[in-house]
Design a protein around this motif. Structure first.
Motif, PDB file in Angstrom:
ATOM      1  N   ASP A 179      41.099 -26.860  -4.952  1.00  0.00           N
ATOM      2  CA  ASP A 179      40.525 -25.707  -4.268  1.00  0.00           C
ATOM      3  C   ASP A 179      40.614 -24.480  -5.167  1.00  0.00           C
ATOM      4  O   ASP A 179      41.474 -24.397  -6.042  1.00  0.00           O
TER       5      ASP A 179
ATOM      6  N   GLN B 107      34.825 -26.268  -0.447  1.00  0.00           N
ATOM      7  CA  GLN B 107      34.833 -26.068   1.002  1.00  0.00           C
ATOM      8  C   GLN B 107      33.906 -27.049   1.710  1.00  0.00           C
ATOM      9  O   GLN B 107      34.156 -27.435   2.855  1.00  0.00           O
TER      10      GLN B 107
ATOM     11  N   GLN C   1      43.716 -20.990   3.569  1.00  0.00           N
ATOM     12  CA  GLN C   1      42.719 -22.052   3.610  1.00  0.00           C
ATOM     13  C   GLN C   1      41.763 -21.897   4.796  1.00  0.00           C
ATOM     14  O   GLN C   1      40.978 -22.806   5.084  1.00  0.00           O
TER      15      GLN C   1
ATOM     16  N   LYS D 178      33.692 -16.476   1.974  1.00  0.00           N
ATOM     17  CA  LYS D 178      35.036 -17.034   2.055  1.00  0.00           C
ATOM     18  C   LYS D 178      35.956 -16.286   1.100  1.00  0.00           C
ATOM     19  O   LYS D 178      35.577 -15.979  -0.044  1.00  0.00           O
TER      20      LYS D 178
ATOM     21  N   ASN E 251      38.152 -22.861   4.479  1.00  0.00           N
ATOM     22  CA  ASN E 251      37.945 -24.305   4.361  1.00  0.00           C
ATOM     23  C   ASN E 251      38.153 -25.004   5.702  1.00  0.00           C
ATOM     24  O   ASN E 251      37.461 -25.974   6.028  1.00  0.00           O
TER      25      ASN E 251
ATOM     26  N   SER F  96      35.164 -24.501   7.805  1.00  0.00           N
ATOM     27  CA  SER F  96      34.018 -25.271   7.319  1.00  0.00           C
ATOM     28  C   SER F  96      33.914 -26.583   8.075  1.00  0.00           C
ATOM     29  O   SER F  96      32.812 -27.046   8.398  1.00  0.00           O
TER      30      SER F  96
END
Length: 440
Positions: free
Chosen positions: A101, A193, A218, A172, A221, A224
C-alpha cells in the motif's frame, strides 16, 4: 516436547481470554478501550455485533517477515469479536504484498515473489497464534493471491476497475499525500485500493463476510471494499478503523529509531519487547492496558488509581509488560525477561539465565568483543564504560567495577573461561547502573 508445551500454553492463553461483561454491549467495550476511531454506521454495527454469528476479516500484507505492534492491535480486535462468537478470516496478502500500500513519502521497494511467498507463510503462522482454531468459529486463513492470480488484466479492468472513479481515488489520504510529494505515485501503488476493495468483494462472495477492520490510515482502502460490495452486490457491508496508537507526545507508537517492535522473537527479543512495555510513560500506560490486554475495566481502573497515587511503584507498567510479553512470547519468555532485568543490576544470578534471555538483555547494552584472556580494562574502554585504560584502573581501585556482578579487585584482571556465560557472554558493570555486554 517443547513444541507440544508451547502449543498447550498458547491454548491456555486463548482459553483465559474474556470480553468484559460489565459492558452492556461489545461495541461499548470496544469504544471504552479506544479501539474505534472511525466506522461505518455505528448503530448498525453495534446491532450486528450483538446478533447472530457473522464473518469478518482483517488483512495483513507480507511486506516484512514479521508482524509488528500495529498489527497486534488488529489481531486483538479480531480476537474480541471471535470471543463474541463471530467468525474471523485472517487474510495474508500474497498478491497485495507484491505491491504494497502507498506510503506517505516514497515508493516501496518491491520484493521478489519467492520472498513474499515465504513471508506469507510466516505471517499466517503468527496470525493463527492469536486466534482460536477450535469450534464453530475457528479462524480461517486466506490468501488473496488465490483469486487475483487467475484474473487477467483485461478481466480486472472490465469487471472491477469500471466500478472505481478516479476522482474519488485521488481524494484518498494516502494517494493525495503522495501526489503532493516530490516522489509522486506510480500506477502500481495507486491501484492498491482497487485490489483491497476486490478482496472484500471476494470474501463477501465466498464467505458472506460483512465487516473489515484495519488501521484508520487505511480508511480509504476499507471503504473501497464497502463501496464495491454496494455497487456490485447491492448489499451493505461494514468497516472499522482503529486509531493509530501514538504516545502522549504525539509520536507514532511502536517505533524506535525508525524500527518497528516486531512480534518475531528473532527480530525483537523477548527482553527488548518486555522493556519496551515496561518503559511506557505514566501518561500512556492506562491506554495501553485497555488496548493490549484482556484485563477487566475494574482492574484497569485500579491501576489508573495506582498510577495517580503511587506512580513510583510503576505497578501498571509491570503488569502491562508481563501481560503483553506473555501474550506474544509465552510465560517462560516473560519470566526470563523479568529475571534478566533483575540479574543485570545485581538482584539475581546472571549464570542462572537461559541463553535466549541473556542474549536479549546483552543485545540492549553497549558491547565489546572479547573472550578468555581479554583485559577487563580494555573491554571497558571498548564498550564505552571508561575513556581510557587509566580511568578503568582507577574505577577498579575504587571498587566500582563488576564482571557478572562480582567485584573486580585486580587492575590486571582478565576474563577466564568461567566468566563466559553460555561460553560466550559476560556483563560488565561500573557503579550501580552503567552496564555493557561482552560477546566472544
Amino acid at each position: 516436547m517443547a513444541g507440544v508445551s508451547a502449543v498447550n500454553e498458547r491454548a491456555e492463553i486463548l482459553a483465559a481470554q474474556r470480553n468484559d461483561d460489565s459492558f452492556e454491549t461489545l461495541w461499548d467495550e470496544l469504544e471504552w478501550r479506544g479501539l474505534i476511531h472511525v466506522s461505518t454506521d455505528q448503530g448498525a454495527l453495534s446491532e450486528l455485533l450483538e446478533g447472530e454469528p457473522f464473518t469478518y476479516y482483517c488483512g495483513f500484507d507480507p511486506t516484512a517477515p514479521s508482524l509488528h505492534l500495529g498489527n497486534l492491535v488488529q489481531l486483538l480486535l479480531l480476537r474480541r469479536l471471535q470471543l463474541k462468537g463471530h467468525k474471523p478470516l485472517g487474510l495474508v496478502g500474497g498478491s497485495t504484498g507484491l505491491i504494497g500500500d502507498p506510503r506517505p513519502t516514497a515508493e516501496r521497494t518491491l520484493n521478489s515473489r519467492d520472498t513474499v511467498a515465504e513471508w506469507v507463510t510466516r505471517l499466517q503462522g503468527q496470525v493463527s497464534r492469536f486466534l482460536s482454531s477450535e469450534g464453530d468459529n475457528a479462524v480461517r486463513l486466506v490468501n488473496n493471491l488465490d483469486w487475483t492470480a487467475p484474473l487477467s488484466a483485461i478481466d480486472f479492468l472490465r469487471e472491477i476497475g469500471k466500478h472505481f472513479r478516479v476522482g474519488t481515488m485521488l481524494k484518498k489520504d494516502a494517494v493525495a499525500a503522495r501526489l503532493n510529494s516530490e516522489e509522486g505515485i506510480s500506477y502500481t501503488e495507486f491501484s492498491y485500493q482497487i485490489l483491497q476493495g476486490y478482496d472484500f468483494l471476494e470474501l463477501y462472495r465466498q464467505y458472506g463476510c460483512l465487516l473489515q477492520s484495519g488501521g484508520s490510515d487505511q480508511w480509504g482502502n476499507l471503504t473501497s471494499g464497502t463501496d464495491l460490495i454496494r455497487k456490485v452486490e447491492g448489499r451493505s457491508a461494514h468497516a472499522i478503523g482503529t486509531p493509530l496508537i501514538t504516545n502522549a507526545d504525539g509520536t507514532k507508537f511502536g517505533k524506535s529509531e525508525g524500527n518497528a517492535i516486531w512480534l518475531d522473537p528473532e527480530m525483537c527479543s523477548p527482553y527488548t519487547f518486555y522493556q519496551f512495555w515496561l518503559n511506557q510513560a505514566d501518561a500512556d500506560v492506562i491506554a495501553r492496558l485497555k488496548v493490549f490486554t484482556f484485563l477487566s475495566r475494574a482492574e484497569i481502573e485500579d491501576y489508573e488509581r495506582q498510577v495517580a497515587e503511587e506512580p513510583f511503584k510503576r505497578a501498571a507498567q509491570k503488569r502491562l509488560a508481563l501481560e503483553v510479553t506473555t501474550l506474544v512470547h509465552g510465560s517462560a519468555a516473560a519470566q526470563g525477561a523479568i529475571d534478566a532485568s533483575e540479574a543485570l543490576f545485581g538482584r539475581g544470578d546472571l549464570a542462572a539465565l537461559d541463553e535466549v534471555s541473556l542474549r536479549g538483555a546483552i543485545g540492549e547494552l553497549p558491547r565489546a568483543a572479547g573472550g578468555e584472556g581479554s583485559l577487563v580494562t580494555q573491554l571497558m574502554v571498548d564498550a564505552g564504560l571508561v575513556k581510557s585504560l587509566g580511568e578503568g584502573r582507577r574505577a577498579i581501585a575504587q571498587g566500582g567495577v563488576y564482571v557478572n556482578n562480582v567485584a573486580v579487585e585486580a587492575e590486571d584482571r582478565v576474563l577466564g573461561a568461567s566468566d563466559l556465560l553460555h561460553g560466550r557472554y559476560a556483563v560488565l558493570r561500573r557503579g550501580k547502573k552503567t552496564l555493557a555486554g561482552v560477546t566472544a
